[in-house]
Design an enzyme around this catalytic site. Structure first.
Site, PDB file in Angstrom:
ATOM      1  N   GLY A 150      47.271  44.207  37.797  1.00  0.00           N
ATOM      2  CA  GLY A 150      46.682  43.253  36.863  1.00  0.00           C
ATOM      3  C   GLY A 150      45.513  42.560  37.526  1.00  0.00           C
ATOM      4  CG  HIS A 151      42.778  44.384  39.513  1.00  0.00           C
ATOM      5  ND1 HIS A 151      42.170  45.485  40.064  1.00  0.00           N
ATOM      6  CD2 HIS A 151      43.931  44.201  40.212  1.00  0.00           C
ATOM      7  CE1 HIS A 151      42.925  45.945  41.050  1.00  0.00           C
ATOM      8  NE2 HIS A 151      43.997  45.188  41.146  1.00  0.00           N
ATOM      9  CE  LYS A 167      44.443  44.328  44.664  1.00  0.00           C
ATOM     10  NZ  LYS A 167      45.516  43.313  44.655  1.00  0.00           N
ATOM     11  CG  ASP A 172      50.167  39.308  42.136  1.00  0.00           C
ATOM     12  OD1 ASP A 172      49.784  39.938  41.134  1.00  0.00           O
ATOM     13  OD2 ASP A 172      51.348  39.303  42.515  1.00  0.00           O
ATOM     14  CD  GLN A 184      50.126  48.352  42.507  1.00  0.00           C
ATOM     15  OE1 GLN A 184      49.756  49.395  43.017  1.00  0.00           O
ATOM     16  NE2 GLN A 184      50.013  48.128  41.220  1.00  0.00           N
TER      17      GLN A 184
END
Length: 420
Positions: free
Chosen positions: A39-40, A15, A12, A221
């Protein structure tokens, strides 16, 4: 030539935006590990888009995007994402490629994840229940289905064989949920996947490198969630570190050039596990509120705390970080004072090393205090305009971790980043 962008904390770190920022300078963006638990978050035409499987370079028309063999791929999630991306006018069948060695998440992987996590009670690790762990278990157990298998005429029989194996495990958990709708979605998505570019990933990427193409490897991650070097057992199921680029894409170590590590200006963590600088008070709540700290994949509130330089120095060492990108610096704009963790007390002894097993020791963080900058930095474009207290904060971090902070993100927008 391959550069790498990866997370230096517990994920988180922002990135997605950073990959999107650098993507125009590369020919190929390649995901090398993880699955739909990533989750980007990107902002495209002022619209928020969260990518879970597709590399973050997909919105650049002339950039190829590769899902590498180190990834575990959920066909249902990928199909949905492709539909979202297509709504922005992007032709995914033109610039998205999938390695045929990429492992596939099947519906019973999700069922096993759910059943296993629920059985742990208070000892649960905080899984996203996306089937990631069971999919990687089948990979190491040599049972997995891979993207290349989708093109085999015997794919359905291979799937049934794996499903029956999983059912025996599910019976031990007394898992009786009806997953027939999951299977309907799965096979519909499989048909869609067959229309995409499934390629021999290691030859694809190495041939492009030989042609002089520039590759950016995108991690998911963060390093503190690495299966080997993270806060085990509260970790993910893959190698999130720079070494994972080689095994996750099929490239040699000497092909790696720059390693850009991404860290927030503070710390967050989703799910269970140790967090030495966690703030379970009004300050932590204020960080969560200002930073909108809720999981992009799960929506769960993130645990918040001050930046941990012991952990950050450790992750820079493990990854061979050459440049650091600090995100969400603007979240600290309104704080009068800031704390920075510079050492731990472990069972009464001071150390600057990350212990083998944080959960088995009495651990307290030691802090150095800094004055905040107490001003809005979101409109700043040039390093000369950064407040002096922010520069002092960054300079101390540089000196401690031994890797230079080269970029500071001061807002969610593509243009909100300052090169130092």
């Amino acid at each position: 030539m391959v550069d790498v962008i990866l997370g230096l904390q517990w994920g988180d770190e922002g990135k997605g935006k950073i990959v999107d920022y650098f993507a125009p300078g590369y020919d190929i963006i390649a995901r090398f590990q993880g699955g739909p638990n990533a989750g980007h978050t990107l902002y495209v035409n002022d619209k928020k888009v969260v990518l879970h499987q597709i590399p973050s370079g997909i919105f650049h028309q002339n950039t190829m995007n590769l899902i590498g063999n180190g990834v575990v791929l959920d066909p249902v999630t990928l199909k949905r994402e492709c539909e979202t991306v297509a709504a922005f006018g992007i032709d995914v069948k033109k610039n998205l490629f999938i390695s045929e060695r990429t492992n596939i998440i099947v519906p019973t992987h999700r069922a096993l994840d759910k059943a296993s996590e629920h059985s742990k009670g208070e000892g649960k690790i905080g899984s996203t229940l996306k089937g990631i762990g069971p999919a990687y278990m089948d990979k190491t157990g040599r049972n997995a289905l891979r993207a290349g298998d989708l093109l085999d005429k015997n794919f359905v029989s291979q799937y049934i064989k794996l499903r029956l194996k999983h059912q025996k495990l599910l019976d031990t958990y007394n898992f009786n949920d009806d997953i027939s709708s999951w299977e309907d979605e799965f096979f519909e998505a499989i048909e869609f996947l067959r229309t995409l570019n499934i390629v021999n990933g290691e030859y694809f990427i190495n041939n492009k490198i030989s042609e002089g193409k520039k590759v950016l490897a995108e991690g998911a991650q963060g390093t503190m969630l690495d299966i080997d070097f993270g806060t085990f057992p509260f970790v993910t199921s893959s190698n999130t570190i720079s070494a994972g680029v080689c095994t996750g894409l099929g490239i040699a170590p000497q092909k790696i050039n720059q390693v850009l590590g991404v860290t927030k200006a503070y710390c967050t963590r989703v799910g269970s596990g140790p967090f030495p600088t966690e703030l379970e008070d009004a300050t932590g709540e204020e960080l969560r509120k200002i930073g909108s700290e809720f999981g992009a994949t799960t929506g769960r509130p993130r645990r918040c705390g001050w930046i941990d330089l012991v952990a950050l120095k450790y992750t820079c060492m493990i990854n061979g970080v050459t440049q650091v990108v600090m995100t969400k610096a603007d979240v600290l704009d309104s704080f009068k004072t800031l704390n920075v963790c510079t050492s731990y007390n472990v069972n009464g002894n001071e150390t600057e090393e990350v212990p083998f097993q944080m959960t088995r020791v009495k651990l307290e963080a030691n802090y150095k205090q800094f004055a905040g900058w107490d001003m809005d930095t979101t409109a700043i474009k040039n390093v000369a305009d950064l407040p002096s207290n922010m520069s002092s904060y960054i300079d101390f971090i540089n000196s401690y971790i031994g890797a230079p902070v080269k970029y500071v993100s001061n807002g969610p927008g593509r243009d909100q980043i300052v090169a130092l």
